[in-house]
Design a protein around this motif. Sequence first.
Motif, PDB file in Angstrom:
ATOM      1  N   VAL A   1       0.869  -1.188   0.000  1.00 56.49           N
ATOM      2  CA  VAL A   1       0.000   0.000   0.000  1.00 56.49           C
ATOM      3  C   VAL A   1       0.900   1.230   0.000  1.00 56.49           C
ATOM      4  CG1 VAL A   1      -1.939  -1.129   1.164  1.00 56.49           C
ATOM      5  CG2 VAL A   1      -0.220   0.044   2.530  1.00 56.49           C
ATOM      6  N   ASP A   2       0.415   2.306  -0.598  1.00 60.17           N
ATOM      7  CA  ASP A   2       1.201   3.535  -0.664  1.00 60.17           C
ATOM      8  C   ASP A   2       1.188   4.308   0.646  1.00 60.17           C
ATOM      9  OD1 ASP A   2       2.044   3.160  -3.328  1.00 60.17           O
ATOM     10  OD2 ASP A   2       0.171   4.024  -4.079  1.00 60.17           O
ATOM     11  N   ASP A   3       0.039   4.332   1.325  1.00 62.24           N
ATOM     12  CA  ASP A   3      -0.100   5.112   2.557  1.00 62.24           C
ATOM     13  C   ASP A   3      -0.535   4.191   3.694  1.00 62.24           C
ATOM     14  OD1 ASP A   3      -0.859   6.821   4.672  1.00 62.24           O
ATOM     15  OD2 ASP A   3      -1.503   8.391   3.277  1.00 62.24           O
ATOM     16  N   VAL A   4       0.426   3.696   4.429  1.00 59.12           N
ATOM     17  CA  VAL A   4       0.172   2.733   5.500  1.00 59.12           C
ATOM     18  C   VAL A   4      -0.736   3.320   6.572  1.00 59.12           C
ATOM     19  CG1 VAL A   4       1.287   1.463   7.386  1.00 59.12           C
ATOM     20  CG2 VAL A   4       2.275   1.424   5.087  1.00 59.12           C
ATOM     21  N   ASP A   5      -0.491   4.565   6.957  1.00 61.92           N
ATOM     22  CA  ASP A   5      -1.273   5.158   8.040  1.00 61.92           C
ATOM     23  C   ASP A   5      -2.733   5.346   7.648  1.00 61.92           C
ATOM     24  OD1 ASP A   5       0.835   5.612  10.168  1.00 61.92           O
ATOM     25  OD2 ASP A   5       1.757   6.550   8.425  1.00 61.92           O
ATOM     26  N   GLU A   6      -2.961   5.751   6.420  1.00 56.95           N
ATOM     27  CA  GLU A   6      -4.344   5.893   5.930  1.00 56.95           C
ATOM     28  C   GLU A   6      -5.028   4.526   5.886  1.00 56.95           C
ATOM     29  OE1 GLU A   6      -6.153   6.764   1.626  1.00 56.95           O
ATOM     30  OE2 GLU A   6      -5.048   8.457   2.468  1.00 56.95           O
ATOM     31  N   HIS A   7      -4.319   3.533   5.376  1.00 57.30           N
ATOM     32  CA  HIS A   7      -4.881   2.185   5.284  1.00 57.30           C
ATOM     33  C   HIS A   7      -5.185   1.636   6.679  1.00 57.30           C
ATOM     34  CE1 HIS A   7      -5.293  -2.056   4.241  1.00 57.30           C
ATOM     35  NE2 HIS A   7      -5.606  -1.613   3.032  1.00 57.30           N
ATOM     36  N   HIS A   8      -4.268   1.838   7.610  1.00 56.53           N
ATOM     37  CA  HIS A   8      -4.455   1.408   8.993  1.00 56.53           C
ATOM     38  C   HIS A   8      -5.683   2.079   9.606  1.00 56.53           C
ATOM     39  CE1 HIS A   8      -3.736   2.164  13.337  1.00 56.53           C
ATOM     40  NE2 HIS A   8      -3.544   0.861  13.338  1.00 56.53           N
ATOM     41  N   ALA A   9      -5.845   3.375   9.351  1.00 52.13           N
ATOM     42  CA  ALA A   9      -6.995   4.106   9.898  1.00 52.13           C
ATOM     43  C   ALA A   9      -8.303   3.523   9.381  1.00 52.13           C
ATOM     44  CB  ALA A   9      -6.882   5.592   9.551  1.00 52.13           C
ATOM     45  N   ARG A  10      -8.329   3.159   8.095  1.00 45.48           N
ATOM     46  CA  ARG A  10      -9.534   2.563   7.510  1.00 45.48           C
ATOM     47  C   ARG A  10      -9.845   1.235   8.187  1.00 45.48           C
ATOM     48  NH1 ARG A  10     -11.055   1.676   1.256  1.00 45.48           N
ATOM     49  NH2 ARG A  10     -12.808   0.263   1.585  1.00 45.48           N
ATOM     50  N   ALA A  11      -8.826   0.370   8.309  1.00 46.58           N
ATOM     51  CA  ALA A  11      -9.034  -0.936   8.937  1.00 46.58           C
ATOM     52  C   ALA A  11      -9.506  -0.769  10.381  1.00 46.58           C
ATOM     53  CB  ALA A  11      -7.756  -1.763   8.871  1.00 46.58           C
ATOM     54  N   SER A  12      -8.871   0.121  11.112  1.00 48.31           N
ATOM     55  CA  SER A  12      -9.246   0.367  12.510  1.00 48.31           C
ATOM     56  C   SER A  12     -10.678   0.867  12.615  1.00 48.31           C
ATOM     57  CB  SER A  12      -8.298   1.382  13.147  1.00 48.31           C
ATOM     58  OG  SER A  12      -7.006   0.850  13.242  1.00 48.31           O
ATOM     59  N   ALA A  13     -11.062   1.753  11.709  1.00 45.62           N
ATOM     60  CA  ALA A  13     -12.421   2.299  11.720  1.00 45.62           C
ATOM     61  C   ALA A  13     -13.473   1.223  11.478  1.00 45.62           C
ATOM     62  CB  ALA A  13     -12.554   3.405  10.671  1.00 45.62           C
ATOM     63  N   HIS A  14     -13.087   0.131  10.832  1.00 46.02           N
ATOM     64  CA  HIS A  14     -14.006  -0.974  10.573  1.00 46.02           C
ATOM     65  C   HIS A  14     -13.891  -2.079  11.624  1.00 46.02           C
ATOM     66  CE1 HIS A  14     -14.587   0.978   6.693  1.00 46.02           C
ATOM     67  NE2 HIS A  14     -15.712   0.298   6.645  1.00 46.02           N
ATOM     68  N   GLY A  15     -13.182  -1.782  12.715  1.00 44.83           N
ATOM     69  CA  GLY A  15     -13.121  -2.719  13.831  1.00 44.83           C
ATOM     70  C   GLY A  15     -12.220  -3.921  13.617  1.00 44.83           C
ATOM     71  N   ILE A  16     -11.341  -3.864  12.650  1.00 48.33           N
ATOM     72  CA  ILE A  16     -10.438  -4.974  12.389  1.00 48.33           C
ATOM     73  C   ILE A  16      -9.359  -5.007  13.473  1.00 48.33           C
ATOM     74  CG2 ILE A  16      -8.713  -5.865  10.773  1.00 48.33           C
ATOM     75  CD1 ILE A  16     -10.561  -4.828   8.527  1.00 48.33           C
ATOM     76  N   GLU A  17      -9.031  -6.209  13.934  1.00 42.99           N
ATOM     77  CA  GLU A  17      -8.035  -6.368  14.995  1.00 42.99           C
ATOM     78  C   GLU A  17      -6.642  -6.043  14.456  1.00 42.99           C
ATOM     79  OE1 GLU A  17      -6.060  -9.771  17.878  1.00 42.99           O
ATOM     80  OE2 GLU A  17      -7.646 -10.366  16.489  1.00 42.99           O
ATOM     81  N   ILE A  18      -6.035  -5.034  15.024  1.00 40.08           N
ATOM     82  CA  ILE A  18      -4.674  -4.639  14.654  1.00 40.08           C
ATOM     83  C   ILE A  18      -3.722  -5.363  15.612  1.00 40.08           C
ATOM     84  CG2 ILE A  18      -3.054  -2.724  14.355  1.00 40.08           C
ATOM     85  CD1 ILE A  18      -5.553  -2.710  12.429  1.00 40.08           C
TER      86      ILE A  18
END
Length: 133
Positions: free
Chosen positions: A81-98
Amino acid sequence: MAEAPQVCPTLTYDDAKAAIKQLTEGFGFTATAVYESEDGRVAHAELAYGNGMVMLGSKGTGSEFDKLMARGGPVGVFVHVDDVDEHHARASAHGIEIVMPPRDQDYGSRDYMARDAEGNIWSFGTYTPGAAE
């Protein structure tokens, strides 16, 4: 037209429909094909991300692949992915376990890891496998 990927991880899920929802909504994949069997389970699905793709289906179909995968454990999949922080924010917002928040690695990549609802580990990072130094 982009060349089709030559390597596609293939996963099986107890609830393939929920997996498709999690991967598309939470991780930003696009479902390019979803085929259901007569009983409503996912017989085969293809989800694209950039020029990469994963294929998945429901466990318990009785197919030869299903039988061979029955004793398989969770898998790990890496996605550039080009923007890890943006991608992480999306996953977190959808309740995915980080399982590992975004961090800079010694080899120059920035990445994070997440676990999907059935235990597979997904790594997302700026590293580009096969790219010239």
